[in-house]
Write an enzyme that holds these catalytic residues in place. Sequence first.
Site, PDB file in Angstrom:
ATOM      1  N   TYR A  74      71.171  -9.831   9.269  1.00  0.00           N
ATOM      2  CA  TYR A  74      69.769  -9.893   8.874  1.00  0.00           C
ATOM      3  C   TYR A  74      69.629 -10.548   7.502  1.00  0.00           C
ATOM      4  O   TYR A  74      70.034  -9.980   6.486  1.00  0.00           O
ATOM      5  CB  TYR A  74      69.163  -8.493   8.912  1.00  0.00           C
ATOM      6  CG  TYR A  74      69.025  -8.017  10.331  1.00  0.00           C
ATOM      7  CD1 TYR A  74      67.794  -7.989  10.961  1.00  0.00           C
ATOM      8  CD2 TYR A  74      70.143  -7.660  11.073  1.00  0.00           C
ATOM      9  CE1 TYR A  74      67.669  -7.585  12.284  1.00  0.00           C
ATOM     10  CE2 TYR A  74      70.035  -7.271  12.388  1.00  0.00           C
ATOM     11  CZ  TYR A  74      68.800  -7.233  12.994  1.00  0.00           C
ATOM     12  OH  TYR A  74      68.688  -6.858  14.305  1.00  0.00           O
ATOM     13  N   LYS A 128      82.690  -7.605  18.392  1.00  0.00           N
ATOM     14  CA  LYS A 128      83.012  -8.896  19.009  1.00  0.00           C
ATOM     15  C   LYS A 128      84.167  -9.495  18.203  1.00  0.00           C
ATOM     16  O   LYS A 128      84.144 -10.650  17.781  1.00  0.00           O
ATOM     17  CB  LYS A 128      81.780  -9.810  18.985  1.00  0.00           C
ATOM     18  CG  LYS A 128      81.949 -11.123  19.777  1.00  0.00           C
ATOM     19  CD  LYS A 128      82.041 -10.923  21.268  1.00  0.00           C
ATOM     20  CE  LYS A 128      82.067 -12.274  21.980  1.00  0.00           C
ATOM     21  NZ  LYS A 128      82.288 -12.144  23.433  1.00  0.00           N
ATOM     22  N   ASP A 185      79.215  -7.739  24.529  1.00  0.00           N
ATOM     23  CA  ASP A 185      78.652  -8.268  25.769  1.00  0.00           C
ATOM     24  C   ASP A 185      79.064  -7.416  26.967  1.00  0.00           C
ATOM     25  O   ASP A 185      78.276  -7.208  27.889  1.00  0.00           O
ATOM     26  CB  ASP A 185      79.039  -9.738  25.970  1.00  0.00           C
ATOM     27  CG  ASP A 185      80.492 -10.027  25.651  1.00  0.00           C
ATOM     28  OD1 ASP A 185      80.985  -9.529  24.634  1.00  0.00           O
ATOM     29  OD2 ASP A 185      81.136 -10.760  26.422  1.00  0.00           O
ATOM     30  N   ASP A 191      70.763  -3.114  17.162  1.00  0.00           N
ATOM     31  CA  ASP A 191      69.353  -3.399  17.414  1.00  0.00           C
ATOM     32  C   ASP A 191      69.139  -3.795  18.869  1.00  0.00           C
ATOM     33  O   ASP A 191      68.258  -3.265  19.562  1.00  0.00           O
ATOM     34  CB  ASP A 191      68.902  -4.523  16.483  1.00  0.00           C
ATOM     35  CG  ASP A 191      67.389  -4.652  16.382  1.00  0.00           C
ATOM     36  OD1 ASP A 191      66.673  -3.833  16.979  1.00  0.00           O
ATOM     37  OD2 ASP A 191      66.932  -5.573  15.691  1.00  0.00           O
ATOM     38  N   ASP A 227      67.524  -1.221  22.183  1.00  0.00           N
ATOM     39  CA  ASP A 227      66.365  -1.585  23.003  1.00  0.00           C
ATOM     40  C   ASP A 227      66.734  -1.582  24.481  1.00  0.00           C
ATOM     41  O   ASP A 227      65.964  -1.114  25.336  1.00  0.00           O
ATOM     42  CB  ASP A 227      65.843  -2.967  22.607  1.00  0.00           C
ATOM     43  CG  ASP A 227      64.901  -2.911  21.403  1.00  0.00           C
ATOM     44  OD1 ASP A 227      64.918  -1.889  20.693  1.00  0.00           O
ATOM     45  OD2 ASP A 227      64.169  -3.886  21.176  1.00  0.00           O
TER      46      ASP A 227
END
Length: 357
Positions: A131, A184, A217, A241, A245
Site C-alpha cells: 500500500y 508468495k 493463489d 485484504d 473479501d
Amino acid sequence: MRIMVLPCDGIGPEIMGATLDSVEAANRKFELGVTTEEEISGFDSLKKHGITLQDEVLERAREEFDGVILGTQSHMDYPPLAEGGRNVSAGFRIGLDLYANVRPARSRSFLSNAAPGMDLVIMREATEGFYPDRNMYQGVGEMMPSPDMALSIRKITRQGSERICREAFKLARQRRNKVSAIHKANSFLMTDGLFLECFETVSKDFPDVETETVIVDAMAALLVRQPEKYDVVVATNFYGDILSDLASELSGSLGLAGSINANAETGLICAQAQHGSAPDIAGQNTANPTSLILSAAMMLTWLGEQRGVKKLMEAGAAMNSAVDLVLEDPAARTRDLGGTTNTAEFGRLVADAVGTA
C-alpha cells in the site's frame, strides 16, 4: 468509557445509526458506562476543513477515547492528497499504528452461503506491504519515471511481520490452535521470505499451535474447496485484504463481515465494516448494517479481553448473538439478503434482541 464515532461517507451515517442503537442497548443492559461523541470525516470534513481527516481528530482518538467506530468512506472519489483527499481508513491505521486488522468469516446454516463449515479469522497486517500510502516515511511508494512506466514499492519489516504473527498465534490459542501463513515466497523471495522467517521464529513460542504455509493463489482455491479446514489465517496487507473479501463473500456476504483494527501494545482500537460506502444506495435506508454492528461488537469484546472486564466481553457476545437471532428470521433481513427490513428497523431489531437476551 468514551467511543469516538465517525459516520463518514455514503451509507456510513445510516449504518452508524443502526449500530449505535445496538451499542446503546448493550450499554444499558450491561451497565458499561459508554458515551459516544461524533466527529466529522470524509466529504463533510473536506468541505469544512479542507481535508478528509484532520490530524487533530487522530490525536483526540489516541489521547481521549477508548475506541473508535468508523463508518464507510468513498476514498476513490476523494480529490488527490495534495487537495485534502486523505484516506481516512489508512489515516487511522497508520496514525494510531493499528497494525492488526482482524477479519472473521463465519458461515451461518440459516443463510445461503458457498462455504458450509467456514469459521476462520484472517489476521491481516495493516500498516505496510504494497500500500503506497503507508510504506514510506515521506511521499508515497508509487512513482512514474516516465509517462509509460509506473513503479510500486513493497515494504515488509521484521517488526511488522513478527507482531502480526504473534497476534495470530495468540488468537489461535483461543480458537482451534491452528495458524496458516499466506505467502508468495516462490516469487517474492526476499519480502515474503522475510515474512515466513518471522512466522517460523514466532511459532517457536507457541509449540502447541499447529502451523502451515500456503501460497496465496492456492489459498484462494482452497478457500472454495475446503473452507472448513482453516482456523486463523495470517497474511501481509495485500494478501489479507483480498482473501478476507473472498472468505466473507463465500461465507454469505461481505455485508455480514465484522472487522477491527487494533494494537495490543497501546490498547487502541477502531471498529470498521469490511465493505465500502455504496454511494448508489446512500440515503435510501436500505443498506445492511450487520458488518458495522458486528465490528462494534468485536471492539467491545477486544476491549474486555485487553482490560479483563467481563461485562464488556458479555456485551460483545450479546450483540453478536442478537445479530444471528434477527438474521434467522427471513422477514427481518435487509434487502441484500432477500428481506424487506430497512436499515433503521434492522438496527432496532438487533437492539431489542440485545436487550431481551
